[in-house]
Design an enzyme around this catalytic site. Structure first.
Site, mmCIF file in Angstrom:
data_model
loop_
_atom_site.group_PDB
_atom_site.id
_atom_site.type_symbol
_atom_site.label_atom_id
_atom_site.label_comp_id
_atom_site.label_asym_id
_atom_site.label_seq_id
_atom_site.Cartn_x
_atom_site.Cartn_y
_atom_site.Cartn_z
ATOM 1 N N HIS A 163 29.860 22.392 -41.711
ATOM 2 C CA HIS A 163 30.522 23.429 -42.497
ATOM 3 C C HIS A 163 29.561 23.970 -43.548
ATOM 4 O O HIS A 163 28.624 23.306 -43.952
ATOM 5 C CB HIS A 163 31.803 22.903 -43.148
ATOM 6 N N GLY A 164 29.812 25.189 -43.927
ATOM 7 C CA GLY A 164 28.961 25.816 -44.911
ATOM 8 C C GLY A 164 29.702 26.918 -45.640
ATOM 9 O O GLY A 164 30.851 27.224 -45.336
#
Length: 148
Positions: A67-68
């Site tokens: 995730h980012g």
């Protein structure tokens, strides 16, 4: 937030052969960036990779949730890959990862980000659910499981 709010069947691929964690992140970045003319594939990849460098997102049991955050992101977006064979992902249990759910959120969406991650962690902590995901052979069937 429901998974169906952030994931479409077009951002799912199954039974793909990838040789590494980097190749998986590149494929996921392409799926996510392809969903919007505003997203740059390299920027998505860099965001996911930056987070991986802070600490691996391989949860164990063949699951990873990279995730980012995107500075100019407008909404949360996700993609999912089911690999034919697991890849070394530096998971906590040191086992190969074959189910990868990527999540990209706007930079300012901290609470939403944490809520979605918690929802995904709970979902992927169910052995029966994982067995069903691994059994499915089509993107549509996987989408149904993930959003059902």
């Amino acid at each position: 937030m429901r998974i169906s709010d952030i994931l479409t069947s077009e951002r799912i691929i199954c039974n793909v052969n990838l040789s590494s964690k980097k190749a998986a992140l590149e494929a996921l970045s392409g799926l996510i960036a392809g969903a919007s003319i505003r997203l740059d594939e390299q920027e998505v990849f860099n965001s996911l990779l930056t987070r991986e460098r802070l600490g691996g997102t391989g949860l164990g049991n063949g699951i990873a949730i990279p995730h980012g955050r995107l500075k100019d992101g407008l909404s949360t977006i996700a993609a999912f890959i089911k690999l034919k064979q697991g890849v070394d992902y530096d998971a906590v249990d040191q086992q190969p990862v074959d189910l990868i759910f990527a999540l990209l959120v706007p930079e300012h969406s901290t609470e939403e980000h944490l809520q979605v991650l918690a929802q995904l962690a709970e979902m992927f902590n169910q052995p029966e659910f994982l067995t069903q995901l691994r059994r499915e052979e089509s993107e549509e069937a996987i989408y149904g499981l993930l959003t059902g």
